[in-house]
Each structure stands twice: as structure tokens, then as C-alpha cells.
Design a protein around this motif. Sequence first.
Motif, PDB file in Angstrom:
ATOM      1  N   LYS A  31      34.666  16.545 -38.276  1.00 43.25           N
ATOM      2  CA  LYS A  31      34.004  16.973 -37.034  1.00 43.25           C
ATOM      3  C   LYS A  31      33.837  15.799 -36.073  1.00 43.25           C
ATOM      4  CE  LYS A  31      31.277  20.861 -38.787  1.00 43.25           C
ATOM      5  NZ  LYS A  31      29.893  21.371 -38.895  1.00 43.25           N
ATOM      6  N   ALA A  35      35.359  15.590 -32.343  1.00 48.08           N
ATOM      7  CA  ALA A  35      34.443  15.382 -31.219  1.00 48.08           C
ATOM      8  C   ALA A  35      34.840  14.143 -30.432  1.00 48.08           C
ATOM      9  CB  ALA A  35      33.005  15.258 -31.729  1.00 48.08           C
ATOM     10  N   ASP A  62      27.754  23.286 -24.770  1.00 51.79           N
ATOM     11  CA  ASP A  62      28.534  22.858 -25.938  1.00 51.79           C
ATOM     12  C   ASP A  62      29.169  21.491 -25.694  1.00 51.79           C
ATOM     13  OD1 ASP A  62      27.902  25.039 -27.503  1.00 51.79           O
ATOM     14  OD2 ASP A  62      29.773  26.102 -27.126  1.00 51.79           O
ATOM     15  N   ARG A  65      26.479  18.897 -26.080  1.00 56.67           N
ATOM     16  CA  ARG A  65      26.178  18.618 -27.496  1.00 56.67           C
ATOM     17  C   ARG A  65      27.236  17.682 -28.084  1.00 56.67           C
ATOM     18  NH1 ARG A  65      25.262  24.104 -27.167  1.00 56.67           N
ATOM     19  NH2 ARG A  65      23.043  24.597 -27.224  1.00 56.67           N
ATOM     20  N   ILE A  66      28.489  17.956 -27.777  1.00 54.74           N
ATOM     21  CA  ILE A  66      29.569  17.113 -28.305  1.00 54.74           C
ATOM     22  C   ILE A  66      29.439  15.697 -27.761  1.00 54.74           C
ATOM     23  CG2 ILE A  66      32.071  16.740 -28.271  1.00 54.74           C
ATOM     24  CD1 ILE A  66      32.287  19.884 -28.292  1.00 54.74           C
ATOM     25  N   VAL A  71      27.160  17.659 -33.471  1.00 51.84           N
ATOM     26  CA  VAL A  71      28.241  18.583 -33.835  1.00 51.84           C
ATOM     27  C   VAL A  71      27.939  19.413 -35.084  1.00 51.84           C
ATOM     28  CG1 VAL A  71      30.045  17.249 -32.686  1.00 51.84           C
ATOM     29  CG2 VAL A  71      29.490  16.774 -35.072  1.00 51.84           C
ATOM     30  N   PHE A  74      28.736  23.170 -34.898  1.00 47.51           N
ATOM     31  CA  PHE A  74      30.121  23.560 -34.664  1.00 47.51           C
ATOM     32  C   PHE A  74      30.876  23.669 -35.994  1.00 47.51           C
ATOM     33  CE2 PHE A  74      28.922  21.415 -30.736  1.00 47.51           C
ATOM     34  CZ  PHE A  74      29.354  22.323 -29.782  1.00 47.51           C
ATOM     35  N   LEU A  79      35.799  23.498 -32.921  1.00 53.44           N
ATOM     36  CA  LEU A  79      36.224  22.234 -32.316  1.00 53.44           C
ATOM     37  C   LEU A  79      37.723  22.247 -32.040  1.00 53.44           C
ATOM     38  CD1 LEU A  79      34.000  19.858 -34.463  1.00 53.44           C
ATOM     39  CD2 LEU A  79      33.720  20.359 -32.018  1.00 53.44           C
TER      40      LEU A  79
END
Length: 109
Positions: A31, A35, A62, A65-66, A71, A74, A79
Motif C-alpha cells: 500500500k 501511495a 481520498d 488521505r493518500i 492508507v 484503502f 489503490l
Amino acid sequence: MSIGDDMELIHGSGNVFRDFGRDDADLRQAKALMASEIIKILDTRQWTTRKAEEATGISHADFSRIRRAKVERFTLDQLMTILTRLGQEVELSVNVHPRQDAPHPHASA
């Protein structure tokens, strides 16, 4: 290897989450890598989260947040979808092998 009197250099595994003993280290690493790619694309294009939303249909929340490395919520496929909507082709490589630090579940005691 010692450095000075009070420091010791320890080589990591390449996965900081594994080095800190996280059970979900591989998932967290995957992740984080995705990201990171999303953030690089936004930075290269000089896009705000609002511009990214406009271009992809993915909510600016979103993207925010990334950008903040939040993450956890997600999934990998979410992703991947974001990367695809950013015009990227995603290729994953999976290697499976026994963990060196984990006991085998059927090992006799």
C-alpha cells in the motif's frame, strides 16, 4: 558493526513494517509503495487534490488521505484503480516463501 561507542548499525529487511514486527508488513508495504506512486504523479503534474478529483472521479478526500499516508482504509485494488485512473498501468509481482522468523504450524515440539 559498531559505530562509535553507543551506536550500532543494523541493516533492515527492505520493509520497515517487517523490521518493526508488524504482522501485516507485506500488505502495508504494498500500500505504501502504491501511495508513493500516486503522490509522485500528483506532484509531477502539479495537481491539487481537487484537480485530481476532477480528472479521475476519485474523491479529493481520498487523495488527501493518500497524501497524508493514511492508507489503512484503502484496499490494494482501490489503490490500483486510482493509479489506473491516473493513466498508469499497474503490474504486480508476487513471491511467496516461508518467513524465516515464523515457526512452521505443523512442526513437532
